[in-house]
Design a protein around this motif. Sequence first.
Motif, PDB file in Angstrom:
ATOM      1  N   GLY A 253       0.785  -1.228   0.000  1.00 52.61           N
ATOM      2  CA  GLY A 253       0.000   0.000   0.000  1.00 52.61           C
ATOM      3  C   GLY A 253       0.815   1.274   0.000  1.00 52.61           C
ATOM      4  N   MET A 254       2.119   1.197   0.181  1.00 49.71           N
ATOM      5  CA  MET A 254       2.940   2.408   0.284  1.00 49.71           C
ATOM      6  C   MET A 254       3.294   2.993  -1.076  1.00 49.71           C
ATOM      7  N   VAL A 255       3.486   2.113  -2.073  1.00 50.18           N
ATOM      8  CA  VAL A 255       3.938   2.590  -3.394  1.00 50.18           C
ATOM      9  C   VAL A 255       2.939   2.115  -4.455  1.00 50.18           C
ATOM     10  N   ARG A 256       2.628   3.007  -5.377  1.00 55.49           N
ATOM     11  CA  ARG A 256       1.644   2.713  -6.426  1.00 55.49           C
ATOM     12  C   ARG A 256       1.975   1.393  -7.140  1.00 55.49           C
ATOM     13  N   ASP A 257       0.952   0.592  -7.333  1.00 57.39           N
ATOM     14  CA  ASP A 257       1.071  -0.689  -8.060  1.00 57.39           C
ATOM     15  C   ASP A 257       2.035  -1.652  -7.377  1.00 57.39           C
ATOM     16  N   GLY A 258       2.398  -1.339  -6.112  1.00 60.38           N
ATOM     17  CA  GLY A 258       3.325  -2.233  -5.408  1.00 60.38           C
ATOM     18  C   GLY A 258       4.703  -2.241  -6.026  1.00 60.38           C
ATOM     19  N   ASP A 259       5.023  -1.175  -6.772  1.00 60.00           N
ATOM     20  CA  ASP A 259       6.339  -1.109  -7.426  1.00 60.00           C
ATOM     21  C   ASP A 259       7.459  -1.028  -6.384  1.00 60.00           C
ATOM     22  N   THR A 260       8.612  -1.574  -6.725  1.00 60.97           N
ATOM     23  CA  THR A 260       9.782  -1.519  -5.830  1.00 60.97           C
ATOM     24  C   THR A 260      11.018  -1.177  -6.651  1.00 60.97           C
ATOM     25  N   GLY A 261      12.124  -0.958  -5.917  1.00 64.90           N
ATOM     26  CA  GLY A 261      13.419  -0.702  -6.558  1.00 64.90           C
ATOM     27  C   GLY A 261      14.225  -1.978  -6.709  1.00 64.90           C
ATOM     28  N   ASP A 262      13.549  -3.143  -6.658  1.00 62.80           N
ATOM     29  CA  ASP A 262      14.293  -4.409  -6.730  1.00 62.80           C
ATOM     30  C   ASP A 262      15.058  -4.547  -8.041  1.00 62.80           C
ATOM     31  N   VAL A 263      14.449  -4.043  -9.144  1.00 62.62           N
ATOM     32  CA  VAL A 263      15.114  -4.099 -10.462  1.00 62.62           C
ATOM     33  C   VAL A 263      15.375  -2.686 -10.989  1.00 62.62           C
TER      34      VAL A 263
END
Length: 461
Positions: free
Chosen positions: A57-67
């Motif tokens: 819920g913190m970042v839109r679309d559950g996007d991360t900086g993993d890649v």
Amino acid sequence: MSWGVRTGTASVERVDGMDFPDDFLWGAATAAYQIEGSPLADGAGASIWHRFCHTPGMVRDGDTGDVACDHYHRWPEDIALMRRLGLQSYRFSIAWGRVLPQGTGAVNEAGLDFYERLVDGLLEAGIAPNATLYHWDLPAALDDCGGWLNRDSADWFAEYAERVFRRLDGRVKMWTTLNEPWVVMDGGYLSGALAPGHRNLYEAPIVAHNLLRAHGKAVQAYRASGAHRIGLVVNLEPKYPASDALQDRAATRRAHAYMNRHFMDPVFRGRYDEVLVQMFGAAWPSFPASDLELIRTPIDFLGINYYTRNVVRDDGGRFPLPVDRPVQPGATYSETGWEVFPQGLLDTLNWVRTRYGNPPVYITENGSAFYDPPVAQGGAVHDPLRMHYLRQHLRVLRQAIADGCDLRGYYAWSLLDNLEWAHGYSKRFGLVHVDFQNQRRTLKDSGAHYARVIASNGQCL
Ligand SMILES: N=[N+]=NCCCCNC(=O)[C@@H]1[C@H]2[C@H](O)[C@@H](O)[C@H](O)[C@@H](CO)[C@@H]12
């Protein structure tokens, strides 16, 4: 300097015949967590942004900086792109957790090795590295010890800075301590929109103060060993009253104190703005006077990140920022909801010149997120709105130089489409398009135009 009421987009008089200085520095900027990916590779410690992105819920679309842009592996390809643009300098940030996985103590040499390879690759390409020590990605282990709320954070930061200086100074000749401490404070501790997601009026000024102390300690650490230049990067956003009504002007003064004078006054004048102190009232922290001497340790340059202006209407005194930002008739707004207002960049540069003694300034970020069409046949990305934004803001720089601002360079935000924090990958700022499905990079029209600007030293805007 107070700004009069302006509506619509003011036209900026072009100063004919005004050239950029021969040594004007043209660059582009990025940040570690937004482009690198592999946040835990080779011994790196997690950051608060890794933790925040992996919190539902913190970042839109559950996007991360993993890649992200996989820059951790593709940096040679990205340096080739920088050469194609003709960049003279590249502003990037170093992830604290790659260097000190726990934030203090044991050094992860593999983390430093990555940045050493990147720096050597830039130098080989004739591109001057401009390194930011902190672009929001605090080691999570330190956040577990209070993070920027802990007065020890200034010492933690100085220890980290000193380790990085020891390995890279000399090859890196332009250092920044912090990127946008205002956003760290406001987003991370007041609105809660950014990591670590706190919403606490009493925490915000404590964090701001410790960030400034950390900045001062890192500058002092650099003076002990460094032979080049170190500065601070702030986001400045000029405030204009929505009307001449007293309450709108008062609200504008509060907004100006909260965002612009908040960090500039202590660093350049050794004291906080009284309006700010009154705004926080009982929430304003006490601290020893010696802190202000530390914070005002002289720096070599100021980095200004400029995106937009803020027209302020009084909204009944909600603290701290009047949240009412009336839409301006006829104005253009970017995908982030920011008004395109190049006059604000000129007003800001002249405000810094007149209020703070005309320090050497670099525009360390300036750019816009507009919707990009899919990559066309033949591999073009037509982005006229971003191109127009770039042109309008570069034109203003000529006027600022003519007005006497000690303006030394410009970094476009951003080299690549990247993770736009809580917006995820939905907002594209890049001069280069990134297809996040296959990591293909495509130069946008705005990037090709910027290459022409650089090649002509700003003759053809
Ligand atoms: N309301 N409002 N006003 C505008 C306030 C702007 C605050 N955000 C920034 O400046 C961030 C800076 C950051 O360094 C970079 O990491 C971000 O990707 C860019 C784009 O967002 C900008």
